[in-house]
Design an enzyme around this catalytic site. Structure first.
Site, PDB file in Angstrom:
ATOM      1  CD  GLU B 183      -3.290  -0.654   0.269  1.00  0.00           C
ATOM      2  OE1 GLU B 183      -3.306   0.452  -0.300  1.00  0.00           O
ATOM      3  OE2 GLU B 183      -4.224  -1.478   0.168  1.00  0.00           O
ATOM      4  CE  LYS B 225      -7.338   6.153   2.659  1.00  0.00           C
ATOM      5  NZ  LYS B 225      -7.558   4.729   2.948  1.00  0.00           N
ATOM      6  CD  GLU B 235     -14.363   4.942  -3.778  1.00  0.00           C
ATOM      7  OE1 GLU B 235     -13.811   4.793  -2.672  1.00  0.00           O
ATOM      8  OE2 GLU B 235     -14.505   4.048  -4.600  1.00  0.00           O
ATOM      9  NE  ARG B 239     -11.853   7.331   0.326  1.00  0.00           N
ATOM     10  CZ  ARG B 239     -12.098   7.399   1.607  1.00  0.00           C
ATOM     11  NH1 ARG B 239     -12.859   8.345   2.067  1.00  0.00           N
ATOM     12  NH2 ARG B 239     -11.593   6.513   2.434  1.00  0.00           N
ATOM     13  CG  ASN B 243     -10.471   1.648  -4.334  1.00  0.00           C
ATOM     14  OD1 ASN B 243     -10.121   1.255  -3.230  1.00  0.00           O
ATOM     15  ND2 ASN B 243     -11.560   2.357  -4.531  1.00  0.00           N
ATOM     16  CG  HIS B 246      -7.628  -1.805  -3.562  1.00  0.00           C
ATOM     17  ND1 HIS B 246      -6.381  -1.282  -3.814  1.00  0.00           N
ATOM     18  CD2 HIS B 246      -7.772  -1.790  -2.205  1.00  0.00           C
ATOM     19  CE1 HIS B 246      -5.803  -0.954  -2.661  1.00  0.00           C
ATOM     20  NE2 HIS B 246      -6.619  -1.246  -1.674  1.00  0.00           N
ATOM     21  CG  HIS B 263      -6.171  -5.494   1.648  1.00  0.00           C
ATOM     22  ND1 HIS B 263      -7.159  -5.571   0.685  1.00  0.00           N
ATOM     23  CD2 HIS B 263      -5.792  -4.192   1.680  1.00  0.00           C
ATOM     24  CE1 HIS B 263      -7.358  -4.381   0.173  1.00  0.00           C
ATOM     25  NE2 HIS B 263      -6.551  -3.513   0.758  1.00  0.00           N
TER      26      HIS B 263
END
Lengths: 359, 359
Positions: B183, B225, B235, B239, B243, B246, B263
């Protein structure tokens, strides 16, 4: 048709009140943005109104019908999860609109589902009971019950619109109708004395379900609620006055098992208790308590709590109330007729004495 | 200690980043308003840090500890309900503060519990994994998983404060640490090319868990972020760039069963897929994809998805993604290095061809 506006900035929305709104595709269509719709209703309401609602939805790429069992005892996380299962299975996405067609249980659980599904989707209320039309469909409180307390798990989440078709009241059972009138009377007591006096006069017309009287009662109730909610969306302080009778009432509902007493029935007795306490403090005339008891009798609402509940049971359940702040129970009382106030100084002795009177 | 501010109007909050913050009662105390506290943590974290947290809480009238099993497979409605049961049993009210002590699962589920308990209570994040420090503790996305999709049931709900004690990273397993770095790298790829180049250089220092390098990486990640979230809290569009990787990653996690792939591991492979697709469109150099694969190898992150997944399985699962709008899958790609974009024109052929390459 009359339109009220709940003023909440970017979360503002209209409440439409009138006859035959469930035959009007325009009204609903204006608030349906995407091609996906979920209609949540229950076993009692679906044979009566689901077809009519589906007819005015028009052509949509995906329409899911979720028919819940009827009753407060199903307003819980398990039922909520069943709604999510259906929506996930049918691949609803963030652009879907959820429509609650039914009473307060359907509205509360659907609203909470809409608040949580993919972190929030559109939501429209079509309340079909008097109680949900004047109370639970306005103001954005959504929730499910916990075994230890009513409405303990939920969210503040505003609908896009509320459609109140007063024709739906003609199919409501007398018991449900009476329970709804309890919440109507509440608005008079807390903030609109002329309306309360009007209700004392006009109750026979309401019980006969005369449409003009119904429309008047619903409009005045919704506009009172909309005004309070606009001033205090998240129940900082003012909004709590809407809970007159609810702290006692929730204790009754929880103790008896959800669904045994209707919400409005428990609130009726709770309001009687709150008025009695207000009279004992010298804030309202004892004659008003007697007159209110008479009004409840005319409506055919209970005027006494369940015989088996002890003061200790009330105190225990009320101690879990959401209005408890750092250990102090807050109660809504009447400082005068048509004028609610919040107190946090009720002693255990005062409450036990009151509750003993009602055994 | 450094303090970042997430600017969200009345929902603004600080992120504290530094060493030994879990030994500082002042910092936490400043954000604890009432006398009731619920600490939610898990079986792995509680032996390491729970006592320390309890020590800096000071004297409180009511402190409830909820220790969850460790793992993504427990991030569901059942576990959420266990938290509610404990809170109701212990009579927590609206003035309580919930503290999430742990990784992303603890933070997401505690935040969602805080959003729903009595329609919303205070909430503080104390993330103890790299991934939760740079990602899940910032931005107010809370959720639990549904069997058919990750994070499908949740709320946008901002904490009062986030406390990142970088000392907690010294007890993190190498696998969890690597997953967190995925991340971190993401922020470089989507919006901060100099940071990405810095990471390509500095990864050995990060892997050695040098505190200065860790603090730098966490600060830059959180400030990226925070900036994105401040511009687009719920979102709307921007935003979604957070992702990157993701959509593919969630499909892997869901297909493999929650908890099997971490994750960050799934996101790493997902980012590789998104970069490959970006390169095929001519938006980034193929050499960047190779270099990124090398970086993942250095970090000891997977560079290939599970061998048993078919393109059909991805397409099915990705079709349920929250970023699907009216049937169109939206993917985050790179229009250039350090510059993410959202596309909704990926064809099934393009995706199948990509996914076949990765089998």
């Amino acid at each position: 048709m009359h339109t009220l506006h709940v003023e909440l900035g970017e979360r503002s929305y209209p409440i439409y009140i009138g006859r035959d709104l469930l035959n009007d595709p325009q009204l609903l269509g204006a608030h349906l943005t995407g091609s996906q719709v979920v209609v949540v209703t229950n076993e009692t309401v679906s044979p009566l109104y689901l077809d009519r609602l589906l007819a005015i939805l028009g052509e949509r790429a995906l329409v899911t019908e979720v028919i819940l069992p009827d009753g407060e005892q199903f307003k819980n996380l398990e039922t909520l999860n069943q709604i999510f299962d259906r929506m996930m299975h049918d691949r609803h996405n963030r652009s879907t609109t959820m429509i609650a067609l039914g009473g307060g249980v359907v509205g509360d659980i659907t609203g909470f589902a809409a608040a949580c599904y993919q972190r929030g989707v559109n939501f429209i209320q079509v309340p079909t009971t008097l109680l949900s039309q004047v109370d639970s469909s306005v103001g954005g409180k959504t929730a499910v019950n916990h075994p230890l307390g009513k409405n303990m798990i939920g969210a503040f989440y505003q609908p896009q619109a509320v459609l109140i078709d007063i024709n739906t009241l003609h199919t409501l059972s007398p018991r449900e109708f009476a329970a709804g009138l309890a919440e109507v009377v509440k608005y008079g007591l807390i903030c609109d004395l002329p309306f309360y006096r009007w209700l004392q006069e006009q109750t026979p017309r309401l019980l006969a379900r005369e449409e003009a009287a119904l429309a008047e009662a619903i409009e005045r109730s919704c506009s009172s609620k909309a005004a309070v909610v606009a001033a205090d969306e998240r129940e900082g302080a003012l909004r709590a006055i809407l809970n007159l009778g609810h702290t006692f009432g929730h204790a009754i509902e929880t103790a008896q098992g959800y669904g045994k007493w209707l919400h409005g029935e428990a609130v009726a007795v709770g309001m009687l208790m709150a008025m009695e306490l207000s009279a004992r403090r010298g804030w309202i005339e004892p004659a008003e308590v007697v007159a209110f008891r008479d009004l409840l009798r005319v409506i055919n609402l209970p005027v006494a709590p369940p015989a088996d509940m002890t003061p200790g049971q009330y105190l225990d359940l009320m101690g879990r109330d959401k209005k408890v702040i750092d250990g102090r129970l807050r109660l809504v009382l009447l400082r005068g007729m048509g004028e609610a106030c919040i107190v946090d100084d009720a002693t255990e002795e005062e409450l036990v004495s009151l509750l003993e009177t009602f055994r």
